[in-house]
Design an enzyme around this catalytic site. Structure first.
Site, PDB file in Angstrom:
ATOM      1  N   ILE A  95       6.061  -0.391   8.986  1.00  0.00           N
ATOM      2  CA  ILE A  95       5.329  -1.795   9.475  1.00  0.00           C
ATOM      3  C   ILE A  95       5.992  -2.801   8.446  1.00  0.00           C
ATOM      4  CG2 ILE A  95       3.213  -2.998   9.275  1.00  0.00           C
ATOM      5  CD1 ILE A  95       3.331  -0.957  11.570  1.00  0.00           C
ATOM      6  N   TYR A  97      -7.983   8.797   0.719  1.00  0.00           N
ATOM      7  CA  TYR A  97      -7.055   7.781   1.543  1.00  0.00           C
ATOM      8  C   TYR A  97      -8.120   6.578   1.998  1.00  0.00           C
ATOM      9  CZ  TYR A  97      -4.277   5.620   5.099  1.00  0.00           C
ATOM     10  OH  TYR A  97      -3.521   4.573   5.814  1.00  0.00           O
ATOM     11  N   LYS A 127      -8.110   2.540   1.137  1.00  0.00           N
ATOM     12  CA  LYS A 127      -7.713   1.672   2.060  1.00  0.00           C
ATOM     13  C   LYS A 127      -9.212   0.745   2.205  1.00  0.00           C
ATOM     14  CE  LYS A 127      -3.832   1.873   3.343  1.00  0.00           C
ATOM     15  NZ  LYS A 127      -2.931   0.736   3.244  1.00  0.00           N
ATOM     16  N   THR A 186       5.285   5.493  12.570  1.00  0.00           N
ATOM     17  CA  THR A 186       5.929   5.116  11.435  1.00  0.00           C
ATOM     18  C   THR A 186       6.368   6.506  10.626  1.00  0.00           C
ATOM     19  OG1 THR A 186       4.479   4.906   9.793  1.00  0.00           O
ATOM     20  CG2 THR A 186       5.097   2.918  11.304  1.00  0.00           C
TER      21      THR A 186
END
Length: 306
Positions: free
Chosen positions: A26, A175, A179, A212
């Site tokens: 990204i 995680y 975020k 990705t």
């Protein structure tokens, strides 16, 4: 919102943009979009070899703007400080800062050079420090500051008394916390910019589910069955890295973007599709939690925006 593509990015000629983690995925596609629109782009990342490859890759696709690599290890706050010092010494106002770099779902608890849990440290703490250290240049440019969050922020919880997951490490909740923290940071940064007259436009974005190397770089070979399943799932629902970068580019360049706004894909639960306004979980909007987390972050990093 009608279909928005890179062709809708306003002319960025003469503007300086910094994108962290911009040697792949990204970040690389975001840097390409900004450079194609004429911006002078700094790729801030850890690996010089990948940095040179990224510069070559972008320059082969556009003759606009300028692109250069600057080394910074987001898992080492002294490296973040050194990068910020170099930018301050150059003295050029920053127009766009995209805090993109991140790691995801590390199977075992790892720590940064400074002893912070790796996902929290790279995804959130390092970008808090970087933004604080660059504040003079950001205010001079009345910058657009973009934090990269995730659909995973939904269901996340800020363990304010144990941000570093020292009392029990579970990779996915950690995680999610990182975020959620980045999204809270974006909203609180806007509140503080308004209160202090910094002139920033602080926004956030997420790429949905994009193809990705983030999964491979996170779980790697430590959880082959789970990693294989995740890759299969991503193969079924994910869109390309270039599509995933569109909400980020929208957040970074959309004229009249709403301060404190959040952008992401519009299809299939915000996992893919055209970019537009994304849904913010109520947990990210609690100003009281944001203030406490900000103070705890200053304590953990010994860095203040003052």
């Amino acid at each position: 919102m009608t279909d928005w593509t890179t062709r809708d990015i306003p002319d960025q000629t003469g503007r300086l943009a910094i994108v962290t983690g911009a040697t792949g995925g990204i970040g690389l596609e975001t840097a390409l979009g900004l450079a194609t629109a004429g911006a002078d782009v700094i790729l801030a990342a850890r690996n010089p070899d990948k940095g040179r490859e990224a510069v070559t890759w972008i320059c082969a696709r556009t003759a606009n703007g300028t692109v250069r690599f600057e080394p910074v290890d987001l898992a080492d706050l002294s490296s973040v400080q050194a990068f910020a010092d170099r930018m301050i010494w150059e003295g050029r106002p920053i127009d766009v800062l995209v805090n993109n770099a991140g790691v995801m779902d590390l199977p075992t608890r790892k720590t940064t050079t400074d002893g912070h849990e790796m996902q929290l440290g790279v995804n959130y703490l390092s970008h808090f420090v970087l933004t604080a250290r660059l504040l003079p240049l950001l205010t001079a440019g009345r910058a657009r500051v973009v934090q990269l969050s995730s659909v995973a922020h939904r269901g996340g919880r800020i363990a304010i008394e144990d941000l570093n997951a020292e009392r029990g490490y579970r990779s996915w909740p950690v995680y999610q916390q990182s975020k959620l923290a980045t999204l809270i940071f974006a909203l609180e940064l806007q509140r503080r910019s308004d209160a202090n007259g910094w002139g920033l436009t602080s926004v956030a974005a997420h790429p949905g589910v994009a193809r990705t190397d983030l999964v491979a770089n996170g779980a790697g070979g430590e959880r082959p069955v789970r990693t294989a399943f995740t890759r299969m799932l991503i193969g079924l629902i994910a869109h390309s890295a270039s599509a995933g970068a569109l909400p980020v580019l929208m957040a970074a360049t959309l004229p009249g973007a709403r301060p404190g706004g959040y952008y992401g894909p519009q299809g299939l639960g915000e996992t893919r599709g055209r970019p537009g306004t994304a849904r913010i979980d109520p947990a990210a909007k609690d100003a009281g939690v944001a203030a406490r987390r900000w103070a705890e972050t200053e304590r953990l990093t010994s860095v203040s925006f003052a």
